[in-house]
Scaffold this active site. Sequence first.
Site, PDB file in Angstrom:
ATOM      1  N   GLY A   1      45.890  41.886  39.873  1.00 19.09           N
ATOM      2  CA  GLY A   1      45.842  40.991  41.016  1.00 19.09           C
ATOM      3  C   GLY A   1      44.679  41.181  41.957  1.00 19.09           C
ATOM      4  CB  VAL A   2      42.072  43.671  42.480  1.00 16.19           C
ATOM      5  CG1 VAL A   2      43.154  44.561  43.043  1.00 16.19           C
ATOM      6  CG2 VAL A   2      41.679  44.107  41.082  1.00 16.19           C
ATOM      7  N   GLY A   3      41.464  40.459  41.107  1.00 17.39           N
ATOM      8  CA  GLY A   3      40.420  39.473  40.831  1.00 17.39           C
ATOM      9  C   GLY A   3      39.448  39.853  39.736  1.00 17.39           C
ATOM     10  CE  LYS A   4      41.813  44.204  36.063  1.00 14.56           C
ATOM     11  NZ  LYS A   4      42.904  44.052  37.040  1.00 14.56           N
ATOM     12  CB  THR A   5      40.604  37.398  34.963  1.00 12.86           C
ATOM     13  OG1 THR A   5      41.334  38.422  34.271  1.00 12.86           O
ATOM     14  CG2 THR A   5      40.326  36.247  34.012  1.00 12.86           C
TER      15      THR A   5
ATOM     16  CE  LYS B   1      45.759  60.143  44.129  1.00 12.58           C
ATOM     17  NZ  LYS B   1      45.415  61.551  43.829  1.00 12.58           N
TER      18      LYS B   1
ATOM     19  N   PRO C   1      43.707  47.732  39.662  1.00 14.18           N
ATOM     20  CG  PRO C   1      44.579  47.846  41.821  1.00 14.18           C
ATOM     21  CD  PRO C   1      43.397  48.262  41.005  1.00 14.18           C
TER      22      PRO C   1
ATOM     23  CB  SER D   1      47.331  63.874  42.773  1.00 17.71           C
ATOM     24  OG  SER D   1      46.184  63.521  42.045  1.00 17.71           O
TER      25      SER D   1
END
Length: 843
Positions: A427-431, A792, A425, A749
């Site tokens: 904002g988790v720091g991928k870049t 989840k 998702p 789900s």
Amino acid sequence: MPARRWNINLQEIMEWIIQGEQEFRQILMNWDLKESEPNKLDKLSNHESSKDNDISGIPNNLPILPLRGLVVYPQTAVPLTIGQPRSIKLIDETASGERWIGLVTSKDLDKENPDSSDLYDIGTAAIIHRLFRAPDGTIRLLVQGISRFKVVKYTQEKPYLKANVSRAVEKIEKGVKIEALARNVHDQFIHIADMIPSIPRELVATINNMKNPLQIAYNIANLQRIDVPRAQGILSEDSTSEKLKSLVAILAKESQVLDIGQKIQKEAREEIDKVQREYILREQMKAIKKELGEEDARSVEISEFQEKIIATQMSEEAQKQSLRELGRLERLPAAAAEYGVIRTYLEWLVSLPWSKTTDEELDIEKAKKILDRDHYGLEDVKERILEYLAVRKLRNKRKDLLDKASTVDTIRKEREGAILCFVGPPGVGKTSLGQSIAKALNRKFVRTSLGGIRDEAEIRGHRRTYIGAMPGRIIQSLRRVESNNPVFMLDEIDKLASDYRGDPASALLEVLDPEQNFEFRDNYLEVAYDLSQTMFITTANQLDTIPSPLLDRMEVIQISGYTQNEKLHIAKGFLIPRQLRENGLLPNEVKFKDDSIFEIIRHYTRESGVRNLEREIGSVLRKIVTKREVEGKRIRIVSKKYVLELLGKPKFKPSEEVAKRTSIPGVATGLAWTPTGGQILFIEAASMPGKSNFIITGSLGEVMKESATAAFSYLRSHKDEFGIPEEALIDRDIHIHVPAGAQPKDGPSAGITLTTALASLFMNKTIDPEIGMTGEITLRGQILPVGGIKEKMLAAHRAGLKIVFLPKENEVDLEELPEEVREDIQFIPVDRIDEVIKKALLN
């Protein structure tokens, strides 16, 4: 070390002679011209005696000097260097006496101290003529070979070798054949001497005056480069004709090698002369033009392009294309429309980093420190990155060994390795992970966003026939970063689109496929560019929209959201210091209490990442700065009270929201996965008098609608098992609604949640607000596994849920959860939907 020939050539010997060693000149050049000396040598070498141990003047017992890499022949003068202690002792004792020594060659060239078993049995008796002690302790001497001998028995091993020797008779044939062989050897030597200027003319004159075939053979053999076994073979051979035959073959090969060498030198010299001539003429032409005032900016520009084309060290194909286009540019008038097109094209070619690389640094410990410094948590992701770097380091260290051991024949260069794809998702720091990898490798970092790209030319570039044509984003980025081995991040690869202008995803196959990208062809450049040294990293929010062939080229690394405790550490270690600096505050001017950070996390943000958390922290600091500058009020410690005062009414109250929404029968809390992370999902069911209609609303996809229908059918067929009254199903319209209808929702789900919500409605019982659930159901009531379990469960933890039902087959996925989540939530794995209904509604 054993005695060896001086490490000098014949010219150096001659120079030494000229510098004052007149006695050497007499020995080396003229000893065989004296009438008395040749007669003496002939007698010494050809004398026959009935006694085996009688050699006419040569002692029967000779001190033996081992030679390494050298064979000394009779009737020749040879300079030697002595450095071994035992050999120096031999020379010291022998030089003061009759000066007779035996010279025998060692079979093993690498052995420093050969013993008697390592020596050949045929040697040369010689006289020491001149001795010189060098400052380094070695002895240089000039010896004159007299006659052959054969070692009968070694009589002394220490302090140096001595041996009983016997005469080795040499057979000198007569006749036309021997004369022809001697003349052939002589003529070939003269031919070789003409091609080697370093052979002194005095030696050539000396050999010209020789008449004895044996003397000719030995003196010419002494001046040739012959390996030790063949040289020893010439000495050991008894027949003079055989010695000459061996020399004929050796000289013929040497003559052929020298002829070829001279031919090569001549061709190279002619080429150099041609280049120098062209250079001189070109410089003269420039000077003439300058004097006449005809040198213009265009000529200077053409010259600059020529220099840059050579300096960039581009590929052979690109260089040919560049020079061809430069030739066209030179012939075109400056006013021609195509002039500017070609000039721009050449500027692109010479500005690309064809051979510019950044020195890579593969320090695993340093990389680990950088990753820990820049990112909190994400242990699985960091571990995989360190594995990648460790494998790359080992592969580079063993490159030569791997090349030798490889059984794969390939024409392409060494490829960069796996292409990492960070999925998670926002904002988790991928870049920032990509930036940390670039720091760890000491490489440059470049990023380009692929979101919304529809035109294939954005990747591959436009052809030069179009007005305003340019290379694609890949080539543009490499030119901007000025390195051909950067860390290249392709952001939002899941948001590629396609239309009538082509499919960018297909164009990316050539970029990301290691089997193709060493020869990437941009439509604008029209020549191959090597991308194999570039490390590509991609990012995405979801995998479903990435084309399968493209996804197949990448190694997916899932990055889930953060827990509240992880967000706390990230805020204290990264977000707050950055926001303090951006808002003009010093590190110690404002501090946040933990409860204030938790307040922002719980009640002002609802996300998997930390982007909104940083925004809210920045908002708090801006308000503190405003109060300081306007009101003069200084806030140094931010508590929970100040958060409420500065940010106002809380935006989210998860636990209150869940309790309020589930306070009536027919509402169940589900867990869903979205591209922005995990979320809780409320499913509402209502019943009203009607004609048994089944209504589904809330912008649901086909899969979710089918799950709702299956849930309703299952409950109708098992109504007696759950005690559902008949009147709850007959002549009643059933309506299922999933709020946030403007947002499309789909997936299997929600099957377990839909069934539980309907059961709650039919049984008129409320569901515990602390219960959440996820799982797919079948018409028979079986619960099937689903994906996105980690996201989840993190969403359930953020919402304050305490009990979660999930498919039993997904129980293994719970191991990936942080310990904090496993402690706060009770997970109940189930196989069938009746287990959920009984535990959630019948307890």
